[in-house]
Design a protein around this motif. Structure first.
Motif, PDB file in Angstrom:
ATOM      1  N   MET A   1       0.841  -1.197   0.000  1.00 42.51           N
ATOM      2  CA  MET A   1       0.000   0.000   0.000  1.00 42.51           C
ATOM      3  C   MET A   1       0.878   1.249   0.000  1.00 42.51           C
ATOM      4  N   LEU A   2       0.544   2.173  -0.883  1.00 40.25           N
ATOM      5  CA  LEU A   2       1.331   3.395  -1.015  1.00 40.25           C
ATOM      6  C   LEU A   2       0.768   4.498  -0.135  1.00 40.25           C
ATOM      7  N   ASP A   3       1.634   5.479   0.170  1.00 37.85           N
ATOM      8  CA  ASP A   3       1.187   6.639   0.923  1.00 37.85           C
ATOM      9  C   ASP A   3       0.349   7.553   0.028  1.00 37.85           C
ATOM     10  N   ARG A   4      -0.334   8.491   0.670  1.00 37.41           N
ATOM     11  CA  ARG A   4      -1.194   9.409  -0.066  1.00 37.41           C
ATOM     12  C   ARG A   4      -0.408  10.228  -1.083  1.00 37.41           C
ATOM     13  N   GLU A   5       0.795  10.700  -0.689  1.00 32.50           N
ATOM     14  CA  GLU A   5       1.551  11.542  -1.607  1.00 32.50           C
ATOM     15  C   GLU A   5       1.995  10.770  -2.847  1.00 32.50           C
ATOM     16  N   GLU A   6       2.176   9.460  -2.716  1.00 35.35           N
ATOM     17  CA  GLU A   6       2.518   8.654  -3.887  1.00 35.35           C
ATOM     18  C   GLU A   6       1.330   8.601  -4.852  1.00 35.35           C
ATOM     19  N   HIS A   7       0.127   8.446  -4.321  1.00 35.01           N
ATOM     20  CA  HIS A   7      -1.061   8.439  -5.176  1.00 35.01           C
ATOM     21  C   HIS A   7      -1.277   9.797  -5.827  1.00 35.01           C
ATOM     22  N   VAL A   8      -1.003  10.869  -5.087  1.00 35.94           N
ATOM     23  CA  VAL A   8      -1.130  12.215  -5.661  1.00 35.94           C
ATOM     24  C   VAL A   8      -0.164  12.378  -6.834  1.00 35.94           C
ATOM     25  N   GLU A   9       1.061  11.928  -6.657  1.00 33.97           N
ATOM     26  CA  GLU A   9       2.047  12.037  -7.731  1.00 33.97           C
ATOM     27  C   GLU A   9       1.701  11.126  -8.904  1.00 33.97           C
ATOM     28  N   GLN A  10       1.168   9.942  -8.613  1.00 33.04           N
ATOM     29  CA  GLN A  10       0.742   9.069  -9.709  1.00 33.04           C
ATOM     30  C   GLN A  10      -0.387   9.706 -10.517  1.00 33.04           C
ATOM     31  N   ALA A  11      -1.340  10.337  -9.816  1.00 31.07           N
ATOM     32  CA  ALA A  11      -2.429  11.023 -10.518  1.00 31.07           C
ATOM     33  C   ALA A  11      -1.880  12.133 -11.411  1.00 31.07           C
ATOM     34  N   HIS A  12      -0.901  12.888 -10.898  1.00 32.16           N
ATOM     35  CA  HIS A  12      -0.276  13.944 -11.694  1.00 32.16           C
ATOM     36  C   HIS A  12       0.477  13.344 -12.878  1.00 32.16           C
ATOM     37  N   PHE A  13       1.172  12.250 -12.652  1.00 31.08           N
ATOM     38  CA  PHE A  13       1.960  11.592 -13.697  1.00 31.08           C
ATOM     39  C   PHE A  13       1.072  11.129 -14.849  1.00 31.08           C
ATOM     40  N   PHE A  14       0.032  10.342 -14.545  1.00 33.52           N
ATOM     41  CA  PHE A  14      -0.842   9.835 -15.598  1.00 33.52           C
ATOM     42  C   PHE A  14      -1.627  10.968 -16.257  1.00 33.52           C
ATOM     43  N   GLY A  15      -2.055  11.946 -15.454  1.00 37.38           N
ATOM     44  CA  GLY A  15      -2.813  13.054 -16.016  1.00 37.38           C
ATOM     45  C   GLY A  15      -2.003  13.894 -16.980  1.00 37.38           C
ATOM     46  N   MET A  33       9.801  14.946 -19.474  1.00 38.87           N
ATOM     47  CA  MET A  33       9.185  16.198 -19.051  1.00 38.87           C
ATOM     48  C   MET A  33       8.448  16.029 -17.728  1.00 38.87           C
ATOM     49  N   VAL A  34       7.688  14.928 -17.616  1.00 42.77           N
ATOM     50  CA  VAL A  34       6.911  14.706 -16.395  1.00 42.77           C
ATOM     51  C   VAL A  34       7.832  14.396 -15.223  1.00 42.77           C
ATOM     52  N   ILE A  98      -8.018   7.136 -17.324  1.00 39.59           N
ATOM     53  CA  ILE A  98      -8.623   6.194 -16.377  1.00 39.59           C
ATOM     54  C   ILE A  98      -7.727   6.009 -15.160  1.00 39.59           C
ATOM     55  N   LEU A  99      -6.432   5.831 -15.393  1.00 39.84           N
ATOM     56  CA  LEU A  99      -5.505   5.611 -14.280  1.00 39.84           C
ATOM     57  C   LEU A  99      -5.311   6.879 -13.464  1.00 39.84           C
ATOM     58  N   ALA A 100      -5.348   8.038 -14.106  1.00 37.70           N
ATOM     59  CA  ALA A 100      -5.204   9.296 -13.372  1.00 37.70           C
ATOM     60  C   ALA A 100      -6.375   9.498 -12.415  1.00 37.70           C
ATOM     61  N   ARG A 101      -7.581   9.231 -12.873  1.00 36.51           N
ATOM     62  CA  ARG A 101      -8.746   9.413 -12.007  1.00 36.51           C
ATOM     63  C   ARG A 101      -8.763   8.384 -10.883  1.00 36.51           C
ATOM     64  N   GLU A 102      -8.311   7.178 -11.171  1.00 34.56           N
ATOM     65  CA  GLU A 102      -8.267   6.161 -10.114  1.00 34.56           C
ATOM     66  C   GLU A 102      -7.249   6.554  -9.046  1.00 34.56           C
ATOM     67  N   ALA A 103      -6.070   7.018  -9.455  1.00 35.38           N
ATOM     68  CA  ALA A 103      -5.057   7.438  -8.485  1.00 35.38           C
ATOM     69  C   ALA A 103      -5.542   8.630  -7.669  1.00 35.38           C
ATOM     70  N   GLN A 104      -6.263   9.523  -8.298  1.00 39.60           N
ATOM     71  CA  GLN A 104      -6.827  10.662  -7.570  1.00 39.60           C
ATOM     72  C   GLN A 104      -7.840  10.188  -6.526  1.00 39.60           C
ATOM     73  N   TYR A 105      -8.651   9.204  -6.889  1.00 38.76           N
ATOM     74  CA  TYR A 105      -9.624   8.650  -5.947  1.00 38.76           C
ATOM     75  C   TYR A 105      -8.927   7.961  -4.776  1.00 38.76           C
ATOM     76  N   ARG A 106      -7.842   7.252  -5.053  1.00 42.34           N
ATOM     77  CA  ARG A 106      -7.093   6.610  -3.976  1.00 42.34           C
ATOM     78  C   ARG A 106      -6.489   7.657  -3.036  1.00 42.34           C
ATOM     79  N   ALA A 107      -6.019   8.765  -3.601  1.00 43.39           N
ATOM     80  CA  ALA A 107      -5.438   9.816  -2.758  1.00 43.39           C
ATOM     81  C   ALA A 107      -6.485  10.455  -1.858  1.00 43.39           C
ATOM     82  N   GLN A 108      -7.748  10.435  -2.275  1.00 47.03           N
ATOM     83  CA  GLN A 108      -8.827  11.026  -1.489  1.00 47.03           C
ATOM     84  C   GLN A 108      -9.368  10.070  -0.428  1.00 47.03           C
ATOM     85  N   GLY A 109      -8.878   8.830  -0.409  1.00 46.91           N
ATOM     86  CA  GLY A 109      -9.351   7.863   0.565  1.00 46.91           C
ATOM     87  C   GLY A 109     -10.324   6.878  -0.033  1.00 46.91           C
TER      88      GLY A 109
END
Length: 280
Positions: A1-15, A33-34, A98-109
């Motif tokens: 399980m990843l920390d919240r900041e990892e999910h936030v960065e993943q959401a930014h990465f995929f987005g 670039m990313v 799809i992956l960006a929105r999922e990572a964002q949802y994981r970061a929100q709990g």
């Protein structure tokens, strides 16, 4: 399980990758670039370096994601693999969204129910294949053994049993209406009262209606949908061609009003080569 900041960065990465795929740059350049935008305190820069190396060697990076199973979930690897497949029609931009929105949802709990329903809806809407897709979903470390067992059941029964029924019989609503007898083994309750009621109301209907109801009433994240192509860049050339046709017709009408159309203007000289060809 990843920390919240990892999910936030993943959401930014995929987005960011999804936004910049329209720039006409190579995936290797986009990853570079990313990477410059990623927080150095997270593991994402190291993961991007590994993905870039795999991309240089093989031209795809989903095998590298599979090797980084401690950082990327099997479902993320599966989605990127389907987008990179030569035989499929799944768009890479949509996969990244799809992956960006999922990572964002994981970061929100995120909850187990929300993650499963989101990933299953992604399979259903994009026709990614239930067998391998559900296997990837079941490999998520977020799910405990009860969830994995039930996902395996869904994998074998989807298409044979109504998906709404599969949710309903594992909900608190069903458990309250049908108490387990003393001599029966109780089944694990995986969904709440709200999911059970919505599933019961959508039995025998299109599963997409079930997903829409879950979005409206329980606030589960919606899966991104393919965007219609923008026809505005081609609008001006189309209008120009139509105006040319209108001008040609008006010219014919004017000639007819002046005394008739001279059809000799349309004769072709047999001695003259067609336009675009060089005379011999």
């Amino acid at each position: 399980m990843l920390d919240r900041e990892e999910h936030v960065e993943q959401a930014h990465f995929f987005g960011r990758l999804a936004e910049r795929t329209t720039l006409g740059m190579s995936t290797q350049e986009l990853l570079g670039m990313v990477r410059e935008e990623a927080l150095s305190t997270t593991k994402l820069p190291l993961a991007i370096d590994f993905l870039t190396g795999e991309l240089k060697l093989n031209g795809v990076f989903h095998p590298a994601m599979a090797k980084l199973s401690h950082y990327f979930t099997p479902f993320q690897t599966f989605v990127i693999g389907e987008a990179e497949s030569d035989v499929g029609r799944f768009d890479m931009m949509l996969a990244l969204q799809i992956l960006a929105r999922e990572a964002q949802y994981r970061a929100q709990g995120a909850t187990e129910q929300g993650i499963f329903l989101y990933e299953f809806e992604s399979l259903a809407r994009n026709r990614l294949g239930y067998d391998r897709g559900l296997k990837a979903i079941g490999g998520d470390p977020m799910f405990n053994q009860d969830w994995r067992d039930w996902i395996a059941i869904v994998r074998h029964q989807v298409g044979l049993v109504d998906f709404a029924d599969l949710i309903y019989v594992r909900s608190e609503h069903y458990a309250r209406r049908h108490p387990t007898a003393d001599d029966e083994q109780p089944r694990a309750v995986l969904f709440g009262e709200g999911e059970g009621r919505i599933a019961l109301a959508n039995r025998g209907k299109d599963p997409l209606l079930l997903f829409n109801a879950l979005h409206r009433h329980l606030g589960y994240p919606e899966v991104p949908r393919p965007q219609k192509p923008d026809a505005s860049p081609q609008l001006l050339p189309q209008l120009a061609r139509r105006l040319e046709k209108i001008e040609a017709r008006m010219k014919l009408v004017e000639e007819e009003l002046k005394g008739g159309i001279d059809i000799t203007d349309f004769y072709v000289d047999p001695q003259k080569p067609p336009s675009g060809e060089n005379p011999q």
